[in-house]
Design a protein around this motif. Structure first.
Motif, PDB file in Angstrom:
ATOM      1  N   ASP A 114       0.806  -1.214   0.000  1.00 20.67           N
ATOM      2  CA  ASP A 114       0.000   0.000   0.000  1.00 20.67           C
ATOM      3  C   ASP A 114       0.840   1.264   0.000  1.00 20.67           C
ATOM      4  OD1 ASP A 114      -0.352   0.630   3.488  1.00 20.67           O
ATOM      5  OD2 ASP A 114       0.999  -0.765   2.485  1.00 20.67           O
ATOM      6  N   PRO A 131       1.780   6.695   0.608  1.00 22.84           N
ATOM      7  CA  PRO A 131       0.786   5.706   0.197  1.00 22.84           C
ATOM      8  C   PRO A 131       0.678   5.704  -1.324  1.00 22.84           C
ATOM      9  CG  PRO A 131      -0.101   7.198   1.854  1.00 22.84           C
ATOM     10  CD  PRO A 131       1.189   7.759   1.414  1.00 22.84           C
ATOM     11  N   ARG A 134      -1.603   8.000  -3.090  1.00 21.76           N
ATOM     12  CA  ARG A 134      -1.360   9.438  -3.104  1.00 21.76           C
ATOM     13  C   ARG A 134      -0.369   9.836  -4.173  1.00 21.76           C
ATOM     14  NH1 ARG A 134      -5.215   9.594  -1.350  1.00 21.76           N
ATOM     15  NH2 ARG A 134      -5.985   9.799   0.765  1.00 21.76           N
ATOM     16  N   ILE A 135       0.129   8.868  -4.916  1.00 21.58           N
ATOM     17  CA  ILE A 135       1.128   9.199  -5.923  1.00 21.58           C
ATOM     18  C   ILE A 135       0.412   9.722  -7.158  1.00 21.58           C
ATOM     19  CG2 ILE A 135       2.900   8.238  -7.429  1.00 21.58           C
ATOM     20  CD1 ILE A 135       3.615   6.332  -5.218  1.00 21.58           C
ATOM     21  N   GLN A 136       0.789  10.922  -7.565  1.00 20.50           N
ATOM     22  CA  GLN A 136       0.174  11.530  -8.740  1.00 20.50           C
ATOM     23  C   GLN A 136       0.825  11.000 -10.010  1.00 20.50           C
ATOM     24  OE1 GLN A 136      -2.272  13.767  -8.902  1.00 20.50           O
ATOM     25  NE2 GLN A 136      -2.458  14.612  -6.864  1.00 20.50           N
ATOM     26  N   HIS A 137       2.131  11.126 -10.092  1.00 17.55           N
ATOM     27  CA  HIS A 137       2.813  10.434 -11.177  1.00 17.55           C
ATOM     28  C   HIS A 137       4.275  10.229 -10.818  1.00 17.55           C
ATOM     29  CE1 HIS A 137       3.345  14.694 -12.224  1.00 17.55           C
ATOM     30  NE2 HIS A 137       4.480  14.343 -12.744  1.00 17.55           N
ATOM     31  N   THR A 158       3.742  13.641  -5.242  1.00 17.11           N
ATOM     32  CA  THR A 158       2.440  13.636  -4.571  1.00 17.11           C
ATOM     33  C   THR A 158       1.903  15.056  -4.649  1.00 17.11           C
ATOM     34  OG1 THR A 158       3.305  14.256  -2.413  1.00 17.11           O
ATOM     35  CG2 THR A 158       3.265  11.917  -2.939  1.00 17.11           C
ATOM     36  N   THR A 187      -0.853   2.578  -9.071  1.00 22.61           N
ATOM     37  CA  THR A 187      -1.498   3.785  -8.588  1.00 22.61           C
ATOM     38  C   THR A 187      -2.630   4.238  -9.474  1.00 22.61           C
ATOM     39  OG1 THR A 187       0.064   5.160  -9.785  1.00 22.61           O
ATOM     40  CG2 THR A 187       0.596   4.627  -7.528  1.00 22.61           C
ATOM     41  N   GLY A 188      -3.181   3.359 -10.296  1.00 25.54           N
ATOM     42  CA  GLY A 188      -4.234   3.848 -11.172  1.00 25.54           C
ATOM     43  C   GLY A 188      -5.616   3.826 -10.560  1.00 25.54           C
ATOM     44  N   THR A 189      -5.713   3.511  -9.257  1.00 25.23           N
ATOM     45  CA  THR A 189      -7.036   3.128  -8.771  1.00 25.23           C
ATOM     46  C   THR A 189      -7.726   4.126  -7.857  1.00 25.23           C
ATOM     47  OG1 THR A 189      -5.958   1.993  -6.968  1.00 25.23           O
ATOM     48  CG2 THR A 189      -6.511   0.688  -8.904  1.00 25.23           C
ATOM     49  N   ASP A 190      -7.136   5.245  -7.596  1.00 27.98           N
ATOM     50  CA  ASP A 190      -7.784   6.092  -6.592  1.00 27.98           C
ATOM     51  C   ASP A 190      -7.764   7.560  -6.952  1.00 27.98           C
ATOM     52  OD1 ASP A 190      -7.605   3.820  -4.434  1.00 27.98           O
ATOM     53  OD2 ASP A 190      -8.605   5.536  -3.544  1.00 27.98           O
ATOM     54  N   ASP A 191      -8.641   8.285  -6.364  1.00 27.05           N
ATOM     55  CA  ASP A 191      -8.607   9.728  -6.461  1.00 27.05           C
ATOM     56  C   ASP A 191      -7.608  10.243  -5.436  1.00 27.05           C
ATOM     57  OD1 ASP A 191     -11.001  12.393  -5.880  1.00 27.05           O
ATOM     58  OD2 ASP A 191      -8.996  12.368  -6.717  1.00 27.05           O
ATOM     59  N   ALA A 192      -6.579  10.881  -5.903  1.00 25.83           N
ATOM     60  CA  ALA A 192      -5.458  11.183  -5.017  1.00 25.83           C
ATOM     61  C   ALA A 192      -5.712  12.387  -4.121  1.00 25.83           C
ATOM     62  CB  ALA A 192      -4.198  11.387  -5.836  1.00 25.83           C
ATOM     63  N   VAL A 193      -6.550  13.297  -4.546  1.00 28.85           N
ATOM     64  CA  VAL A 193      -6.723  14.508  -3.735  1.00 28.85           C
ATOM     65  C   VAL A 193      -8.168  14.619  -3.314  1.00 28.85           C
ATOM     66  CG1 VAL A 193      -6.692  17.003  -3.768  1.00 28.85           C
ATOM     67  CG2 VAL A 193      -4.815  15.732  -4.767  1.00 28.85           C
TER      68      VAL A 193
ATOM     69  N   GLN B 529      -1.151  13.226   2.504  1.00 34.80           N
ATOM     70  CA  GLN B 529      -0.430  12.889   1.285  1.00 34.80           C
ATOM     71  C   GLN B 529       0.753  11.985   1.579  1.00 34.80           C
ATOM     72  OE1 GLN B 529      -1.226  13.679  -1.887  1.00 34.80           O
ATOM     73  NE2 GLN B 529      -3.124  14.468  -1.021  1.00 34.80           N
ATOM     74  N   ASP B 581      -4.917   3.037   4.430  1.00 34.70           N
ATOM     75  CA  ASP B 581      -5.113   1.824   3.666  1.00 34.70           C
ATOM     76  C   ASP B 581      -6.562   1.383   3.718  1.00 34.70           C
ATOM     77  OD1 ASP B 581      -3.925  -1.550   3.683  1.00 34.70           O
ATOM     78  OD2 ASP B 581      -4.031  -0.102   2.036  1.00 34.70           O
ATOM     79  N   ARG B 584      -8.609   3.360   1.444  1.00 36.73           N
ATOM     80  CA  ARG B 584      -8.408   2.984   0.052  1.00 36.73           C
ATOM     81  C   ARG B 584      -9.210   1.745  -0.272  1.00 36.73           C
ATOM     82  NH1 ARG B 584      -4.984  -0.442  -2.687  1.00 36.73           N
ATOM     83  NH2 ARG B 584      -4.194  -1.183  -0.702  1.00 36.73           N
ATOM     84  N   ALA B 593     -13.735   2.961  -9.302  1.00 37.43           N
ATOM     85  CA  ALA B 593     -12.655   2.185  -9.901  1.00 37.43           C
ATOM     86  C   ALA B 593     -11.605   3.047 -10.563  1.00 37.43           C
ATOM     87  CB  ALA B 593     -13.251   1.209 -10.908  1.00 37.43           C
ATOM     88  N   ARG B 595      -9.673   6.661 -11.679  1.00 34.29           N
ATOM     89  CA  ARG B 595      -9.431   8.018 -11.222  1.00 34.29           C
ATOM     90  C   ARG B 595     -10.220   8.957 -12.110  1.00 34.29           C
ATOM     91  NH1 ARG B 595      -3.504  10.361 -10.861  1.00 34.29           N
ATOM     92  NH2 ARG B 595      -3.046   8.232 -10.324  1.00 34.29           N
ATOM     93  N   PRO B 596     -10.952   9.904 -11.542  1.00 39.05           N
ATOM     94  CA  PRO B 596     -11.793  10.773 -12.356  1.00 39.05           C
ATOM     95  C   PRO B 596     -10.998  11.496 -13.437  1.00 39.05           C
ATOM     96  CG  PRO B 596     -12.164  11.167 -10.033  1.00 39.05           C
ATOM     97  CD  PRO B 596     -11.021  10.220 -10.128  1.00 39.05           C
TER      98      PRO B 596
END
Lengths: 193, 607
Positions: A114, A131, A134-137, A158, A187-193, B529, B581, B584, B593, B595-596
C-alpha cells in the motif's frame, strides 16, 4: 514494543541488491555520485586554501637583495601553497569518501502493498511513507553524471507541499524503470486529492 | 457582542436581492447565451481608463507640473508628451477589450483574448476551485462586478503571500453587470458540482450530461445566486456571522500589530546616535550659560572653567532626558496609531462577515468598500487550522483558517480565513460546519515526550547564557543577574511543551504546536499525502523524533508533531498508514474504480 514495528519491516517486492533488515539498497555505483561531488568540493576548498596559504607566505614588500633570493622566496611560497593544497585535497577526499559511504548505507527503500517507504539521511535521519494512492505520477530522471555511471533517479510526485517530489537517487537503470512501471501500474485506482 | 448565527427563519429566500437592490425577475444572461460568445460590459473601458490614469499619475506628474508652472511655449510639447505616453495605453486597452470574448459552455469556460497573438484558454468546470464575485466601491457605484475564477494554484487575495508571490486568479471577468456576474458564478458552481458528481458516479456520464444541459437551459437564476427549483439541498445554511465589535476585537489583537510596532521601533534606530543630537542643544546651552558667566570677574578664569564644565554636564543630562522622553512619546503614539489603523482596516475589510454552508461548499461574504463573495468547495479543503494567538487567548477568541489543494502535483494551494475571529466556545460548531463528524472539544491530545521540555529549555538556557556572558563582559559582575531569567525560561519551556501534542479521532488526526500562536491542525485521514519521520542528531540522543504530516494544502498546511518519543512516532505513523489503507480499500469496494478524468486532466493543464 520493538523499536521498529512490524509494519515497516515487510520485505519489498522488487528485485534489487539484497541487504540487511529488508531494506532495498541503491545501486553500488551510486556511492560514486557522492564521492565525486565530495571530491569536487574538496578540490575547490584545496584550491582556495592553497591560494590563501600562498598569499600568506609570500615574501613581504622589501625588495630582495638579488634576483636569486627573490626567486627563492617566491619558490618557497609556491611550495608551501602546493603542500597545503595537497594536504587539504587528501583530507577532503578522505572525508568525502567516508561521507559517501555513510550516505549510501543510510539509503534504503521498500515497496509495500500500500505504500512506498524511503529511508535516508546520516545526521538527519528521515523515513518517508508515501501511500500508493497518493502518488500523482512518477518520473525517471538521468543527469549527465547519472548517465555516465549507468544510474537513474526515480521521482515520485504527490500533491503534498513539503515533500511534493520525493527522489530516489542512484538506482540502476533497469531497477528504476521497473520501479516506475510498478508504481504507475499500482497507482491507477484512486482519487489522489 | 456575540458572533451570532442568524436564526433559520432569516435565511434569504429566493427572490431576495444580493445587496438590497430591487428584486429581479430573472437574469437575461446565462440561459439564453449558452454557447454564445460574449464581451465584457462597455463600462470596462471606463474602469480601464481610470486604471491607466491611476498608474500614470505619478510618472506624468512632473510633466503636469511643467504645464502648470512652466513657460507657455513648453505647454504644447508637454501635452504631446502626455498624449504620446497615455494614448498607446488607452488604445491598447480598447483593443484588448474588443478582442476579449468569453463563452460559458455546459462543462467549461472558454476565454478568447489577445490582440496580436490570439489565445484561447479552456477552463474545465471540474478544475474550478473557487469563484469569487467582487465589487470595489467604484464598481458598486455603477452596478458592476468582477468574477474571479481560481483553479487550484491561485490563492485568494486575502492572503499576504498571494500578494507577495504575485499569484492571482486563473481567469477574471472584469467588469460585468452585477446580475450577470452572479449568474455566471452560480452557473460555474453548478457546473463544478455536476462535474464532481459525474466523476464519482463514473458510468452515469451520459445521463448526467443530458440532465445538466436541460437544467441549465431551463433554469432561471435569481440575484441570490442560486437557481430556483434546483433542489432544497442548495439552500445555504448560515454558519457564522461576525459583528463589528468582534471585528474590532480581531483587529485589535491581530498579530500584524507586532509587525507594525517592530517596524516602527526599527525606524527609531537613531536612538543609537543619542549622544550626537543631544550634544548639540546641550552644548549650546552650556556655551550660553558660560557666556553669561564670562561677563563676571575676568580673573576668575579657573572657577569659570569649572563652573562651565559643571553647567555643561547638567545641560547635557537635561537635554538627554528631554530627548529620550520625546522619543518614547513618539514611539507610543506611533504604536497606538498602528493599533487603531489595524482595527479600522479589519472592521472595514471583513465588514458583515457571513459564513454559509451549502451542500458541498462553504461560502463566505465580507467587505464594506469592496464586497467579496468566496466559495470554498468542501472537497478541496485539506487542513483546518484553529489559531489562538497570544493576544487572543486571554479573551477566549480564536481564528480559523483552511488550506485548499493545489492543482498540479507539488504546486502550492492556498490558505485562507474561514473566520477572522470566533469565540472559543463557538469553535466546535464552526469545525463541525466543515467536518460534520468531528467533535472538537472531545479531542484528547497525547503529549509529546517530557524530554522535549528539556530540549526547549536547553535552547533558551544557551541564549540566556550567551546574554549573561555578554552582560558580565560589558558591565561586570552585575551582568550575572541575567541568569535570573532561567526560572522564567523553564516556565516558558514547560508551557511550550504542554502545548504540543497529537490527537486521533475517527477519520481524523489532529496536531497541536506553536508558542506565541497556539495552532491546532485538523486533517482528515483521506487528505494525508505523505508521512515523514525525521530525527535530528540531537533528537536521536534523547530518543525523540518529529512526525511531519504532509497535505496538499498550501503554506501552513503541513502539520508537525515535534519531539515525540520515537516509539510513539512510529506507532502514530503506523496507525495513520493503516487508516489510509482502510480508506483505500473502502473506496475500491464502493466501486470508485477509475481516477476521475477531471483529476487526470489536472496533471497537464490545458491553456
Amino acid at each position: 514494543m520493538t523499536d521498529k514495528p512490524e509494519a515497516l519491516e515487510t520485505p519489498g517486492t522488487l528485485d534489487a541488491p539484497a541487504d540487511d533488515d529488508g531494506w532495498l539498497r541503491l545501486a553500488p555505483a551510486a556511492v560514486w555520485t557522492w564521492r565525486l561531488a565530495g571530491l569536487a568540493r574538496a578540490c575547490v576548498v584545496a584550491a582556495g586554501g592553497g591560494f590563501a596559504i600562498w598569499l600568506w607566505s609570500r615574501p613581504s614588500g622589501e625588495p630582495a637583495t638579488d634576483a636569486l633570493a627573490a626567486l627563492a622566496a617566491v619558490k618557497g611560497a609556491a611550495w608551501s601553497a602546493a603542500l597545503a593544497a595537497a594536504l587539504l585535497l587528501g583530507l577532503g577526499a578522505a572525508l568525502a569518501f567516508a561521507v559517501a559511504r555513510a550516505r549510501y548505507r543510510a539509503w534504503g527503500y521498500r515497496l509495500r502493498d500500500d505504500a512506498l517507504v524511503l529511508r535516508h539521511g546520516v545526521l538527519w535521519r528521515t523515513t518517508s511513507v508515501v501511500p500508493l494512492a497518493r502518488i500523482q505520477h512518477v518520473d525517471t530522471r538521468r543527469g549527465p553524471l547519472d548517465r555516465w555511471l549507468g544510474l537513474a533517479r526515480v521521482v515520485v510526485y504527490t500533491a503534498g507541499v513539503t515533500g511534493g517530489a520525493l527522489e530516489l537517487p542512484g538506482l540502476a537503470r533497469a531497477d528504476a524503470a521497473a520501479l516506475r512501471d510498478r508504481l504507475a501500474a499500482l497507482t491507477g485506482t484512486d482519487d489522489a486529492v | 457582542m456575540r458572533s451570532e448565527v442568524s436564526s433559520p427563519e432569516s435565511v434569504p429566500s429566493e427572490g431576495v436581492p444580493c445587496d438590497g437592490g430591487p428584486a429581479p425577475v430573472a437574469s437575461t444572461a446565462v440561459p439564453s447565451d449558452i454557447d454564445a460568445l460574449r464581451r465584457l460590459h462597455p463600462a470596462t473601458l471606463l474602469f480601464r481608463v481610470i486604471g491607466v490614469a491611476r498608474s500614470m499619475a505619478l510618472p506624468t506628474a512632473p510633466v503636469v507640473i511643467v504645464i502648470l508652472t512652466g513657460p507657455a511655449v513648453a505647454v504644447p510639447y508637454s501635452l504631446a508628451v502626455i498624449g504620446l505616453t497615455i494614448a498607446p495605453l488607452v488604445i491598447g486597452n480598447v483593443a484588448r477589450f474588443l478582442a476579449f470574448r468569453f463563452r460559458l459552455g455546459a462543462d467549461e469556460l472558454v476565454l478568447h483574448s489577445g490582440v496580436l497573438s490570439r489565445q484561447q484558454r479552456v477552463i474545465p468546470m471540474a478544475r474550478v476551485q473557487s469563484i469569487d464575485v467582487r465589487q470595489s466601491a467604484l464598481q458598486r457605484l455603477f452596478g458592476m462586478a468582477e468574477v474571479h475564477i481560481e483553479t487550484a494554484g491561485g490563492e485568494p487575495a486575502d492572503s499576504v503571500f498571494a500578494v507577495i508571490r504575485g499569484l492571482g486568479a486563473e481567469a477574471s471577468l472584469s467588469v460585468l453587470p452585477l446580475r450577470d456576474a452572479e449568474a455566471i458564478a452560480e452557473a460555474l458552481n453548478r457546473g463544478r458540482r455536476r462535474a464532481m458528481e459525474r466523476a464519482t458516479a463514473g458510468g452515469d456520464g451520459a445521463r448526467n450530461d443530458a440532465a445538466a444541459a436541460a437544467e441549465v437551459a431551463a433554469a432561471t437564476v435569481e440575484c441570490t445566486g442560486h437557481a430556483a427549483g434546483s433542489g432544497a439541498d442548495d439552500a445555504p445554511r448560515p454558519v457564522a456571522r461576525v459583528s463589528p465589535p468582534e471585528l474590532a476585537l480581531a483587529g485589535g489583537t491581530a498579530n500584524e500589530i507586532g509587525l507594525v510596532a517592530a517596524l516602527i521601533l526599527a525606524g527609531t534606530q537613531f536612538l543609537d546616535g543619542l549622544p550626537l543630537p543631544v550634544a548639540g542643544p546641550g552644548e549650546r546651552l552650556a556655551r550660553f550659560v558660560a557666556d553669561r558667566l564670562q561677563l563676571m570677574e575676568p580673573d576668575a578664569a579657573v572657577t569659570d572653567a569649572v563652573a562651565q564644565q559643571a553647567l555643561a554636564d547638567v545641560a547635557l543630562e537635561v537635554g538627554t532626558m528631554l530627548v529620550v522622553a520625546a522619543v518614547i512619546l513618539l514611539v507610543v503614539v506611533l504604536v497606538i496609531a498602528g493599533w487603531v489603523v489595524s482595527i479600522a482596516s479589519t472592521v472595514v475589510r471583513y465588514h458583515d462577515f457571513r459564513l454559509e454552508r451549502t451542500a458541498g461548499e462553504l461560502r463566505k461574504r465580507y467587505g464594506l468598500l469592496s464586497r467579496r463573495s468566496v466559495t470554498i468547495p468542501l472537497r478541496r479543503i485539506q487542513v483546518l487550522r484553529v489559531e489562538e494567538s497570544l493576544l487572543r487567548r486571554p479573551i477566549e477568541r480564536a481564528a480559523l483558517r483552511v488550506s485548499t489543494a493545489g492543482a498540479a502535483p507539488g504546486q502550492a494551494g492556498g490558505t485562507q480565513l474561514l473566520a477572522p475571529i470566533a469565540r472559543r466556545a463557538d469553535v466546535p460548531r464552526l469545525v463541525a460546519a466543515v467536518h460534520d463528524d468531528v467533535d472538537y472539544d472531545a479531542l484528547r491530545f497525547h503529549p509529546v515526550h517530557p524530554r522535549a521540555r528539556r530540549r526547549i529549555f536547553l535552547r533558551y538556557a544557551l541564549v540566556i547564557g550567551a546574554l549573561a556572558g555578554a552582560a558580565v563582559w560589558a558591565y561586570g559582575g552585575a551582568g550575572a543577574l541575567v541568569l535570573a531569567l532561567l526560572p522564567l525560561a523553564f516556565g516558558l519551556a514547560d508551557r511550550q511543551y504542554r502545548n504540543r501534542g497529537y490527537a486521533l479521532a475517527p477519520g481524523y488526526v489532529a496536531a497541536r504546536a506553536g508558542f506565541f500562536n497556539h495552532v491546532t491542525w485538523l486533517i482528515p485521514d483521506g487528505r494525508i499525502q505523505a508521512l515523514h519521520l525525521t530525527e535530528s542528531p540531537f533528537q536521536r540522543r534523547y530518543g525523540l523524533a518529529t512526525l511531519v504530516i504532509d497535505t496538499a494544502g498550501g503554506w501552513g498546511g503541513t502539520a508537525r508533531v515535534v519531539d515525540l518519543s520515537r516509539k510513539d512516532a512510529l506507532r502514530l505513523m503506523e496507525t495513520l498508514e493503516r487508516r489510509m489503507d482502510e480508506l483505500r480499500r473502502a473506496g475500491a469496494r464502493e466501486g470508485r474504480a477509475t481516477r476521475p478524468e477531471s483529476v487526470r486532466n489536472e496533471l497537464t493543464p490545458r491553456r
